[in-house]
Write a protein that holds these residues in place. Structure first.
Motif, PDB file in Angstrom:
ATOM      1  N   ARG A  86       0.834  -1.198   0.000  1.00 50.64           N
ATOM      2  CA  ARG A  86       0.000   0.000   0.000  1.00 50.64           C
ATOM      3  C   ARG A  86       0.876   1.259   0.000  1.00 50.64           C
ATOM      4  NH1 ARG A  86      -1.412   3.674   3.135  1.00 50.64           N
ATOM      5  NH2 ARG A  86      -0.593   2.818   5.070  1.00 50.64           N
ATOM      6  N   VAL A  87       1.947   1.246   0.807  1.00 51.34           N
ATOM      7  CA  VAL A  87       2.836   2.400   0.912  1.00 51.34           C
ATOM      8  C   VAL A  87       3.706   2.529  -0.339  1.00 51.34           C
ATOM      9  CG1 VAL A  87       4.817   3.323   2.190  1.00 51.34           C
ATOM     10  CG2 VAL A  87       2.860   2.394   3.424  1.00 51.34           C
ATOM     11  N   GLU A  88       4.090   1.388  -0.880  1.00 47.44           N
ATOM     12  CA  GLU A  88       4.967   1.371  -2.056  1.00 47.44           C
ATOM     13  C   GLU A  88       4.369   0.397  -3.077  1.00 47.44           C
ATOM     14  OE1 GLU A  88       9.454   0.028  -2.542  1.00 47.44           O
ATOM     15  OE2 GLU A  88       9.231   1.737  -1.176  1.00 47.44           O
ATOM     16  N   PRO A  89       3.488   0.900  -3.951  1.00 44.28           N
ATOM     17  CA  PRO A  89       2.759   0.030  -4.882  1.00 44.28           C
ATOM     18  C   PRO A  89       3.633  -0.852  -5.773  1.00 44.28           C
ATOM     19  CG  PRO A  89       1.776   2.213  -4.840  1.00 44.28           C
ATOM     20  CD  PRO A  89       3.044   2.295  -4.045  1.00 44.28           C
ATOM     21  N   ASP A  90       4.873  -0.460  -6.028  1.00 45.56           N
ATOM     22  CA  ASP A  90       5.756  -1.269  -6.875  1.00 45.56           C
ATOM     23  C   ASP A  90       6.418  -2.425  -6.115  1.00 45.56           C
ATOM     24  OD1 ASP A  90       5.203   0.298  -9.071  1.00 45.56           O
ATOM     25  OD2 ASP A  90       7.008   1.532  -8.870  1.00 45.56           O
ATOM     26  N   PHE A  91       6.218  -2.485  -4.793  1.00 48.67           N
ATOM     27  CA  PHE A  91       6.828  -3.558  -4.003  1.00 48.67           C
ATOM     28  C   PHE A  91       6.274  -4.908  -4.449  1.00 48.67           C
ATOM     29  CE2 PHE A  91       6.442  -6.442  -0.322  1.00 48.67           C
ATOM     30  CZ  PHE A  91       7.789  -6.710  -0.135  1.00 48.67           C
ATOM     31  N   SER A  92       7.180  -5.856  -4.622  1.00 52.06           N
ATOM     32  CA  SER A  92       6.810  -7.212  -5.030  1.00 52.06           C
ATOM     33  C   SER A  92       7.572  -8.214  -4.169  1.00 52.06           C
ATOM     34  CB  SER A  92       7.172  -7.404  -6.510  1.00 52.06           C
ATOM     35  OG  SER A  92       7.311  -8.770  -6.827  1.00 52.06           O
TER      36      SER A  92
END
Length: 155
Positions: free
Chosen positions: A17-23
């Motif tokens: 949510r804080v960093e949408p690109d996190f995978s």
């Protein structure tokens, strides 16, 4: 506030949510490479190239071992054979600071021998495969410009 008692899935969802690109899969891929890179830098006694990826506490601890080896005239002959298992172990997220912690469980294999100043083996066997089981915790402030995670704990 820290997500105390929250599941690792909830913590990972907050990170996303804080960093949408996190995978998670990309994180684990990076964690796979970090394991070999940091482990071999430590075994070879050359932590300079991995310093940016280590917390101050971990760096001090590893540096102390490397320095003790150097003072005793010991060298390590090690070959990394690979990671047999890699799994997400745990995750936590602090909403206030945006600090993310992810622990990864590794099962790796390597050969290792410690030699004294005369070149004699004093520990290990350069031909014997040794299985290592580790849990490493990486930390990062989500949303920061620095994309690198730091190793903050080993066990």
């Amino acid at each position: 506030m820290v997500l105390d008692g929250a599941s690792r899935e909830e913590a990972l969802a907050e990170m996303k949510r804080v960093e949408p690109d996190f995978s998670v899969s990309e994180f684990l891929s990076g964690a796979r490479g970090a394991y070999e890179m940091i482990l071999m830098a430590f075994e070879n006694g050359d932590l300079d190239k991995v310093r940016p990826f280590l917390s101050e506490d971990v760096l001090e601890s590893l540096d102390a071992v490397v320095e003790a080896r150097r003072e005793q005239g010991l060298t390590v002959e090690a070959t990394f054979l690979g990671i047999r298992e890699l799994a997400l172990h745990d995750a936590a997220f602090d909403r206030d600071t945006r600090q993310a912690d992810i622990s990864v469980r590794y099962v790796g294999e390597m050969t290792s021998a410690v030699r004294n100043a005369e070149g004699e083996i004093v520990e290990g066997d350069p031909k014997a495969v040794k299985k290592m089981r580790d849990v490493w915790t990486f930390s990062r402030q989500m949303g920061s410009q620095d994309p690198n995670w730091q190793l903050v704990a080993t066990g």
